[in-house]
Design a protein around this motif. Structure first.
Motif, PDB file in Angstrom:
ATOM      1  N   HIS A 232       0.830  -1.206   0.000  1.00  0.00           N
ATOM      2  CA  HIS A 232       0.000   0.000   0.000  1.00  0.00           C
ATOM      3  C   HIS A 232       0.872   1.266   0.000  1.00  0.00           C
ATOM      4  O   HIS A 232       0.666   2.181  -0.798  1.00  0.00           O
ATOM      5  N   GLU A 233       1.864   1.300   0.872  1.00  0.00           N
ATOM      6  CA  GLU A 233       2.732   2.484   0.929  1.00  0.00           C
ATOM      7  C   GLU A 233       3.557   2.611  -0.350  1.00  0.00           C
ATOM      8  O   GLU A 233       3.860   3.718  -0.793  1.00  0.00           O
ATOM      9  N   HIS A 236       1.670   4.476  -2.866  1.00  0.00           N
ATOM     10  CA  HIS A 236       1.811   5.935  -2.676  1.00  0.00           C
ATOM     11  C   HIS A 236       3.117   6.419  -3.301  1.00  0.00           C
ATOM     12  O   HIS A 236       3.169   7.468  -3.931  1.00  0.00           O
ATOM     13  N   GLU A 243      -6.291   6.923  -0.757  1.00  0.00           N
ATOM     14  CA  GLU A 243      -6.130   5.752   0.101  1.00  0.00           C
ATOM     15  C   GLU A 243      -6.652   4.460  -0.531  1.00  0.00           C
ATOM     16  O   GLU A 243      -5.962   3.447  -0.574  1.00  0.00           O
ATOM     17  N   GLN A 332      -5.306   3.162   7.483  1.00  0.00           N
ATOM     18  CA  GLN A 332      -5.071   4.504   8.011  1.00  0.00           C
ATOM     19  C   GLN A 332      -6.364   5.279   8.214  1.00  0.00           C
ATOM     20  O   GLN A 332      -6.495   6.053   9.138  1.00  0.00           O
TER      21      GLN A 332
HETATM   22 ZN   LIG Z   1      -2.125   5.254   2.563  1.00  0.00          ZN
END
Ligand SMILES: [Zn+2]
Length: 356
Positions: A232-233, A236, A243, A332
């Motif tokens: 997931h990161e 980004h 998100e 998050q």
């Molecule tokens: Zn995120």
């Protein structure tokens, strides 16, 4: 008197500049070519930032945040004190201008890129197809669970986090073409967060630092969360800001991975998200699926629940958040609905090869 007037003029200038920035970035967010420019600038910028900061083993971004926090406290004390009020206020305004500008050009404008959902086939998602997919991901999770290692309590244990990271980076090159993915940097810039203790209590799994392009994660998380959080990161880091879109990209990175740990973590996340989206519509079905978890998955689920329970008290008392991780995937965005991710995933799953 003269210096006072000078401060007033300067403060007006920087306050005006901040306002002008708000306005200019707002206008730019409506203009296609401007957004295109910011997307390209992001690629250029992240390459440089990752090259520089990947050399350091700890999170430089976290250190920057700590320094910024200290600077902010000093400035606020300065503002309370009458003798230093003007100069501190001026410094604060300059700092805000710099931070806001850097944030917007490094990251903020990416939120205005075309949503991924527009690139996928439309059509309503039915309850039935969601349930069929849930069964599919239950099976996939059960199978994948067989090929991961366990600790002495029989709970999934991450064997080698660096392997997972390397695998995520190599998977970035294989994202489907319809996404028009950005060029991956192929630089390992995953960092364990310096704020891990706080993170465990806040339910934050990871975060991207826009100023250093580092991907922070909480190394104390149960192993079921970790590989998917890293993916997931890393989404980004590729420039997917939203998100739920980062979850979707992480799903694509993990679902066909040859790394069993990443695969299991991904399937399990998808399964939990699907169950979560069905929790209200068909609770009986949800209970049935959970009762069909394999014994290993049941132990993993219990370990996740225990982790949340062990860390829940303070947050609940402070923010009034109930942290029932029965199904919540606890990303998050905490209690926000996950339906956008499920939406993307279900639509993609309809015809994964030829999408869109
Ligand atoms: Zn995120």
């Amino acid at each position: 008197m003269d210096t006072k007037r000078k401060y007033i003029t300067k403060k007006r200038f920087w306050a005006g500049t901040l306002l002008a920035q708000f306005l200019l970035f707002f206008i730019a967010s409506k203009i296609g070519p401007a957004l295109e420019f910011f997307a390209q600038f992001f690629d250029f910028q992240k390459g440089i930032h990752q090259k520089i900061f990947a050399v350091v083993s700890y999170s430089v971004g976290d250190a920057v945040y700590i320094l910024l926090g200290i600077a902010l406290i000093i400035l606020l004390i300065g503002i309370v004190n009458k003798n230093t009020r003007n100069s501190s206020l001026l410094k604060l305004l300059v700092l805000l201008n710099i931070l806001y500008f850097a944030y917007q050009i490094f990251w903020g404008m990416l939120y205005f890129q075309e949503p991924i959902i527009d690139k996928l086939p439309e059509n309503e998602i039915t309850l039935e197809e969601t349930e069929v997919l849930t069964i599919k991901y239950l099976d996939l999770s059960r199978k994948a669970r067989l090929s991961v290692e366990e600790d002495n309590k029989g709970v999934f244990k991450l064997n080698n986090i660096t392997h997972v990271q390397t695998e995520i980076l190599s998977r970035q090159e294989r994202l489907p073409a319809f996404l028009e993915p950005t060029k991956p940097s192929n630089i390992n810039s995953f960092k364990p967060s310096l704020f891990r203790g706080v993170m465990s209590y806040s339910g934050i799994l990871g975060y991207y630092n826009p100023f250093t392009a580092e991907a922070q994660y909480n190394p104390e998380l149960p192993a079921t969360y970790l590989p998917f959080t890293l993916a997931h990161e890393s989404a980004h880091q590729m420039g997917y800001a939203r998100e739920q879109e980062a979850n979707f990209i992480a799903f694509l990175l993990g679902k066909e991975s040859t790394n069993p740990e990443l695969r299991y973590s991904t399937y399990y996340f998808v399964l939990k998200s699907l169950l979560n989206s069905l929790a209200e519509k068909n609770p009986h079905f949800v209970r049935q699926v959970i009762s069909n978890y394999s014994p290993g998955m049941k132990r993993d689920r219990a370990a996740e629940k225990k982790f949340v329970q062990d860390h829940a008290g303070i947050i609940e008392n402070f923010f009034g958040i109930t942290n029932d991780l029965f199904l919540k995937s606890n990303r998050q965005d905490g209690s926000i609905t996950y339906s956008y991710f499920v939406d993307l995933m279900v639509r993609f799953e309809r015809n994964p090869r030829s999408t869109p």
